[in-house]
Motif scaffolding. Structure first.
Motif, mmCIF file in Angstrom:
data_model
loop_
_atom_site.group_PDB
_atom_site.id
_atom_site.type_symbol
_atom_site.label_atom_id
_atom_site.label_comp_id
_atom_site.label_asym_id
_atom_site.label_seq_id
_atom_site.Cartn_x
_atom_site.Cartn_y
_atom_site.Cartn_z
ATOM 1 N N GLU A 69 -9.649 2.748 5.332
ATOM 2 C CA GLU A 69 -10.334 1.911 4.365
ATOM 3 C C GLU A 69 -9.337 1.073 3.553
ATOM 4 O OE1 GLU A 69 -13.707 4.224 2.655
ATOM 5 O OE2 GLU A 69 -12.877 3.364 0.777
ATOM 6 N N THR A 70 -8.254 1.730 3.140
ATOM 7 C CA THR A 70 -7.259 1.039 2.308
ATOM 8 C C THR A 70 -6.561 -0.073 3.094
ATOM 9 O OG1 THR A 70 -6.937 3.161 1.211
ATOM 10 C CG2 THR A 70 -5.362 1.422 0.697
ATOM 11 N N LEU A 71 -6.389 0.169 4.405
ATOM 12 C CA LEU A 71 -5.721 -0.836 5.244
ATOM 13 C C LEU A 71 -6.538 -2.117 5.407
ATOM 14 C CD1 LEU A 71 -4.175 1.363 8.079
ATOM 15 C CD2 LEU A 71 -2.915 0.014 6.382
ATOM 16 N N SER A 72 -7.805 -2.066 5.054
ATOM 17 C CA SER A 72 -8.612 -3.282 5.179
ATOM 18 C C SER A 72 -8.254 -4.294 4.077
ATOM 19 C CB SER A 72 -10.094 -2.939 5.121
ATOM 20 O OG SER A 72 -10.419 -2.460 3.826
ATOM 21 N N LYS A 73 -7.510 -3.838 3.059
ATOM 22 C CA LYS A 73 -7.093 -4.772 2.007
ATOM 23 C C LYS A 73 -5.918 -5.636 2.490
ATOM 24 C CE LYS A 73 -8.413 -1.649 -1.690
ATOM 25 N NZ LYS A 73 -8.069 -1.073 -2.984
ATOM 26 N N ILE A 90 0.877 -1.182 0.000
ATOM 27 C CA ILE A 90 0.000 0.000 0.000
ATOM 28 C C ILE A 90 0.912 1.230 0.000
ATOM 29 C CG2 ILE A 90 -1.640 1.373 1.359
ATOM 30 C CD1 ILE A 90 -2.742 -1.341 2.421
ATOM 31 N N GLN A 91 0.794 2.072 -1.014
ATOM 32 C CA GLN A 91 1.623 3.269 -1.113
ATOM 33 C C GLN A 91 0.858 4.455 -0.523
ATOM 34 O OE1 GLN A 91 4.821 3.861 -2.194
ATOM 35 N NE2 GLN A 91 4.492 6.008 -1.625
ATOM 36 N N VAL A 92 1.449 5.078 0.482
ATOM 37 C CA VAL A 92 0.809 6.238 1.119
ATOM 38 C C VAL A 92 1.664 7.471 0.867
ATOM 39 C CG1 VAL A 92 -0.044 7.226 3.268
ATOM 40 C CG2 VAL A 92 -0.178 4.756 2.898
ATOM 41 N N GLY A 93 1.090 8.443 0.183
ATOM 42 C CA GLY A 93 1.837 9.654 -0.169
ATOM 43 C C GLY A 93 2.274 9.571 -1.610
ATOM 44 N N LEU A 94 1.723 10.431 -2.455
ATOM 45 C CA LEU A 94 2.057 10.399 -3.882
ATOM 46 C C LEU A 94 2.602 11.749 -4.336
ATOM 47 C CD1 LEU A 94 -0.824 8.113 -5.039
ATOM 48 C CD2 LEU A 94 1.610 7.608 -5.307
ATOM 49 N N PRO A 104 0.240 8.498 14.172
ATOM 50 C CA PRO A 104 -1.086 7.878 13.992
ATOM 51 C C PRO A 104 -1.154 6.967 12.769
ATOM 52 C CG PRO A 104 -1.290 10.250 14.442
ATOM 53 C CD PRO A 104 0.180 9.972 14.261
ATOM 54 N N GLN A 105 -0.470 7.344 11.694
ATOM 55 C CA GLN A 105 -0.459 6.487 10.491
ATOM 56 C C GLN A 105 0.269 5.171 10.754
ATOM 57 O OE1 GLN A 105 0.399 8.148 6.596
ATOM 58 N NE2 GLN A 105 0.345 10.230 7.406
ATOM 59 N N ILE A 106 1.382 5.268 11.520
ATOM 60 C CA ILE A 106 2.108 4.034 11.857
ATOM 61 C C ILE A 106 1.219 3.131 12.698
ATOM 62 C CG2 ILE A 106 4.152 3.054 12.995
ATOM 63 C CD1 ILE A 106 5.609 5.685 12.547
ATOM 64 N N THR A 107 0.611 3.732 13.717
ATOM 65 C CA THR A 107 -0.234 2.969 14.644
ATOM 66 C C THR A 107 -1.335 2.224 13.894
ATOM 67 O OG1 THR A 107 0.206 4.618 16.344
ATOM 68 C CG2 THR A 107 -1.673 3.174 16.704
ATOM 69 N N GLU A 108 -2.015 2.953 13.023
ATOM 70 C CA GLU A 108 -3.122 2.348 12.283
ATOM 71 C C GLU A 108 -2.641 1.204 11.382
ATOM 72 O OE1 GLU A 108 -6.932 4.432 10.168
ATOM 73 O OE2 GLU A 108 -5.280 5.763 10.738
ATOM 74 N N SER A 109 -1.512 1.445 10.729
ATOM 75 C CA SER A 109 -0.979 0.438 9.799
ATOM 76 C C SER A 109 -0.534 -0.814 10.537
ATOM 77 C CB SER A 109 0.211 1.013 9.020
ATOM 78 O OG SER A 109 -0.151 2.212 8.365
ATOM 79 N N VAL A 110 0.185 -0.599 11.644
ATOM 80 C CA VAL A 110 0.706 -1.725 12.418
ATOM 81 C C VAL A 110 -0.438 -2.531 13.028
ATOM 82 C CG1 VAL A 110 1.995 -2.301 14.512
ATOM 83 C CG2 VAL A 110 2.972 -0.703 12.831
ATOM 84 N N LYS A 111 -1.448 -1.825 13.543
ATOM 85 C CA LYS A 111 -2.612 -2.530 14.111
ATOM 86 C C LYS A 111 -3.340 -3.346 13.048
ATOM 87 C CE LYS A 111 -3.781 0.142 18.221
ATOM 88 N NZ LYS A 111 -4.655 1.219 18.762
ATOM 89 N N ALA A 112 -3.235 -2.897 11.800
ATOM 90 C CA ALA A 112 -3.847 -3.655 10.702
ATOM 91 C C ALA A 112 -2.929 -4.792 10.235
ATOM 92 C CB ALA A 112 -4.169 -2.725 9.536
ATOM 93 N N GLY A 113 -1.828 -5.005 10.967
ATOM 94 C CA GLY A 113 -0.952 -6.149 10.676
ATOM 95 C C GLY A 113 -0.020 -5.924 9.498
ATOM 96 N N ILE A 152 -6.859 5.825 -6.252
ATOM 97 C CA ILE A 152 -6.265 6.536 -5.121
ATOM 98 C C ILE A 152 -7.364 6.949 -4.144
ATOM 99 C CG2 ILE A 152 -4.962 8.581 -4.425
ATOM 100 C CD1 ILE A 152 -3.615 8.382 -7.232
ATOM 101 N N SER A 153 -7.144 6.617 -2.877
ATOM 102 C CA SER A 153 -8.143 6.888 -1.845
ATOM 103 C C SER A 153 -7.613 7.933 -0.881
ATOM 104 C CB SER A 153 -8.439 5.586 -1.087
ATOM 105 O OG SER A 153 -9.111 5.853 0.124
ATOM 106 N N ASP A 154 -8.517 8.677 -0.238
ATOM 107 C CA ASP A 154 -8.046 9.575 0.814
ATOM 108 C C ASP A 154 -8.236 8.942 2.197
ATOM 109 O OD1 ASP A 154 -10.752 9.722 0.972
ATOM 110 O OD2 ASP A 154 -10.883 11.901 0.723
#
Lengths: 310, 310
Positions: free
Chosen positions: B63-67, B7-11, B85-94, B57-59
């Motif tokens: 939602e994207t982390l559910s993939k 998942i690419q975050v930041g374009l 917060p972005q790290i936390t969310e991503s890590v919690k999503a495994g 591309i999603s904002d």
């Protein structure tokens, strides 16, 4: 980790530098082994030009391995086939093993069976085995791979390690043929070879890590002469894909050669690096060995390469 | 390992370079996130100037982390407090997490609590988190530490990264104040600061790894001017022991500055290295991120640093 206890095997010029530095850095040398009758029985401190240590130099690896130690530091030989029995004995005695042996730095392509045996035995005994040094082990492989991380695309890699052999110690000068005449050089080249052990190992470590499927590897060695008098050697190894060299390693070591290390990566971005005066080989090899001891002592078990470490 | 899903975050410009390179290297981008309204809803391929990918591309990071994905590649921001917060969310999503965030490269000294939280959370979720790039992450820290392995003794380390800012992209030029007058520069320096984020991080990574106990760290930033016109900046950080600088990092980025990276280690042996034209920053950062993806995806869990990798 508590104090790391070392058995030093091999007390030639590099071995002595290693032992001195290890003591200065606070490691504890609890055993020392060399087959040189002039050293056997002497106190290690005396041989190092230091205070008495209470460690007597032994000619028996087996006996010395019965002591409690964390790691065997071996600077006895460049050739893996001759080193293997020492590795086997050390690993079976539960000791980690680190060595300056050039062929141990990346033994998988040339000696797949030995590499497999060492890896299996090390894992069975839960210890790690590593060969390292400045070359092979740093300038022509590990440093190249670190730099390559910066590249999106690599077209060609060229490395030159050049040194003025007249400034090095005598055994090294002999290794590159200084003082021979051309006839003697050619005779001896046929018989036993000259030069640097490890170009092939560096080349394969780099090509394997970068997933370059080489069609062939060309190796060459030639004398550098002043008339009939040999000043040293130029030695090359290059990895070829579709008739184009993609990795070229050149080792120049002759009287009067410039001291420098150069790495050129043609790619995106291109990287062109020069180390002025080069990295002094003997001192750096001793330093790399000693600086790697803690990493090897705590690493995963098995046969490792410098690719596993920073 | 099978195909790695990203998942690419930041374009922004770096994010686009990362995404393009990742696709070229055979990774599969299964999601893309950016808050820029001009990008949201567009096909990733269109934004990259490539064929349609089917990835819109999603904002919404959530939602994207559910993939199903192996790793989040984040190039959204330089500051760790805003990234957490972005790290936390991503890590919690495994998801494993890798980022160009300069402050994430070595967050332990400046943000011990955030570093501790990220490390714990990553271990709980069995994923790894890494910040890297060319600087911090390579020239002024990882490369210095690799070279330092060759030294028995180190007295002083000096690193210079110098670049002609007039050749870089516009946001970068703004970051170093090009085109301002001196008054504007001084005003803005007071308010929000300028320049390179990461000198402190590189300095501490090096001093911690080499076990140098610094008494203090001095940081300075000043404009380089042509009369009243600002051409860019000179920025320094130095680690001091007993009033002597033992590590000095200098970052020069102004119009007309020479492009080069220089590392001088005064020690035994001394090592003096120059990278001609320097390592181009944007391209190399994209390359380092993409080349590190497989390592991060298979590394031990927790908050890692580039010291953990070759």
């Amino acid at each position: 980790m508590d104090e790391i206890r070392i058995i030093q095997v091999g007390l030639g010029s590099i071995g002595k530098e290693i032992a001195k530095l290890a003591m200065e850095k606070g490691f504890k040398i609890i055993g020392a082994v060399d087959i040189n009758p002039e050293l056997v029985g002497k106190d290690l401190g005396e041989v190092l030009g230091k205070e008495e240590t209470g460690v007597k130099i032994s000619d028996s690896l087996k006996e010395t391995l019965s002591k409690e130690a964390d790691i065997v530091v071996n600077s006895s030989i460049s050739w893996l086939e001759k080193l293997e029995p020492q590795i086997t004995e050390s690993v079976k005695a539960g000791k980690n093993f680190i060595s300056t042996c050039e062929e141990l730095v990346y033994p998988f392509p040339r000696y797949p069976e030995i590499a497999e045996r060492i890896d299996r035995l090390a894992k069975e005994n839960n210890v790690s085995v590593l060969g390292t040094g400045v070359n092979p082990g740093f300038v022509m492989d590990r440093l190249v791979l670190a730099l390559a991380q910066n590249c999106k695309k690599i077209n060609e890699i060229r490395v030159l390690r050049s040194g003025d052999a007249s400034k090095r110690r005598l055994p090294f000068q002999k290794k590159v043929g200084i003082g021979m005449n051309l006839e003697e050089f050619k005779e001896r080249l046929k018989r036993t070879g000259f030069g640097h052990v490890g170009l092939f190992e560096s080349l394969r470590m780099v090509s394997d890590a970068l997933d370059m499927k080489l069609d062939e590897i060309k190796e060459d060695i030639e004398p550098v002469c002043d008339g009939e008098r040999v000043l040293g050697i130029k030695q090359t190894a290059s990895g070829v894909i579709e008739n184009k060299p993609v990795i070229s390693l050149e080792f120049q070591m002759y009287a009067g050669a410039e001291n420098k290390d150069v790495i050129n990566i043609a790619g995106d971005p291109p990287i062109n690096l020069e180390i002025k005066n080069g990295i002094q080989g003997d001192t750096a090899t001793a330093a790399i060995i000693v600086n790697s001891i803690p990493n090897v002592a705590k690493a995963r078990s098995g046969l490792l390469t410098v690719k596993d470490f920073v």
